[in-house]
Design a protein around this motif. Structure first.
Motif, short mmCIF file in Angstrom:
data_model
loop_
_atom_site.label_atom_id
_atom_site.label_comp_id
_atom_site.label_asym_id
_atom_site.label_seq_id
_atom_site.Cartn_x
_atom_site.Cartn_y
_atom_site.Cartn_z
N TRP A 45 77.60 18.02 -8.97
CA TRP A 45 78.25 16.77 -8.23
C TRP A 45 77.03 16.07 -7.57
N LEU A 46 76.24 16.62 -6.80
CA LEU A 46 75.30 15.86 -6.29
C LEU A 46 74.34 15.25 -7.22
N VAL A 47 73.98 15.90 -8.25
CA VAL A 47 72.98 15.25 -9.28
C VAL A 47 73.68 14.17 -9.90
N ARG A 48 75.09 14.31 -10.53
CA ARG A 48 75.51 13.15 -10.96
C ARG A 48 76.16 12.01 -9.98
N ARG A 49 76.20 12.28 -9.04
CA ARG A 49 76.28 11.27 -7.95
C ARG A 49 74.93 10.38 -7.86
N ALA A 50 73.97 11.05 -7.62
CA ALA A 50 72.73 10.34 -7.41
C ALA A 50 72.19 9.63 -8.58
N PHE A 51 72.51 9.93 -9.72
CA PHE A 51 72.37 9.33 -10.86
C PHE A 51 73.29 8.11 -11.47
N ASP A 52 74.46 8.13 -10.92
CA ASP A 52 75.56 7.25 -11.29
C ASP A 52 75.39 5.97 -10.90
N ARG B 216 76.44 3.41 -6.40
CA ARG B 216 75.63 2.50 -5.30
C ARG B 216 76.17 1.21 -5.17
N GLY B 217 75.51 0.61 -3.98
CA GLY B 217 76.09 -0.55 -3.42
C GLY B 217 77.20 -0.36 -2.69
#
Length: 84
Positions: free
Chosen positions: A16-23, A27-28
């Motif tokens: 979940w953290l990795v997917r959120r970091a690269f999604d 952002r914004g």
């Protein structure tokens, strides 16, 4: 059995953290100086020094006669001839 459940929960949290970091859509959120629409919120807006051309955050800039300066010394000296 508890170790397996803990391991699965840890892997799920990591994914979940990795997917959120690269999604790019996550952002914004407004916390980084940019609203969801992409417009600056004013927190990190940069202005150019009328004397030397260096960009500084608006909240740190010295303003004199409608012009922005990077320091008090440059505000005292005024705008340079080639920056006007």
């Amino acid at each position: 059995m508890f170790r397996v459940i803990l391991l699965v929960a840890g892997v799920a949290a990591l994914v979940w953290l990795v997917r959120r970091a690269f999604d790019p859509t996550s952002r914004g959120s407004g916390t980084d100086g940019v609203s969801r629409e992409g417009a600056p919120t004013g927190v990190d807006e940069l202005v150019r020094c009328a004397r030397c051309g260096v960009h500084v955050p608006r909240v740190e800039a010295q303003t004199l006669d409608g012009r922005h300066y990077c320091s008090r010394e440059h505000a005292r000296l005024g705008a340079s001839e080639d920056q006007t």
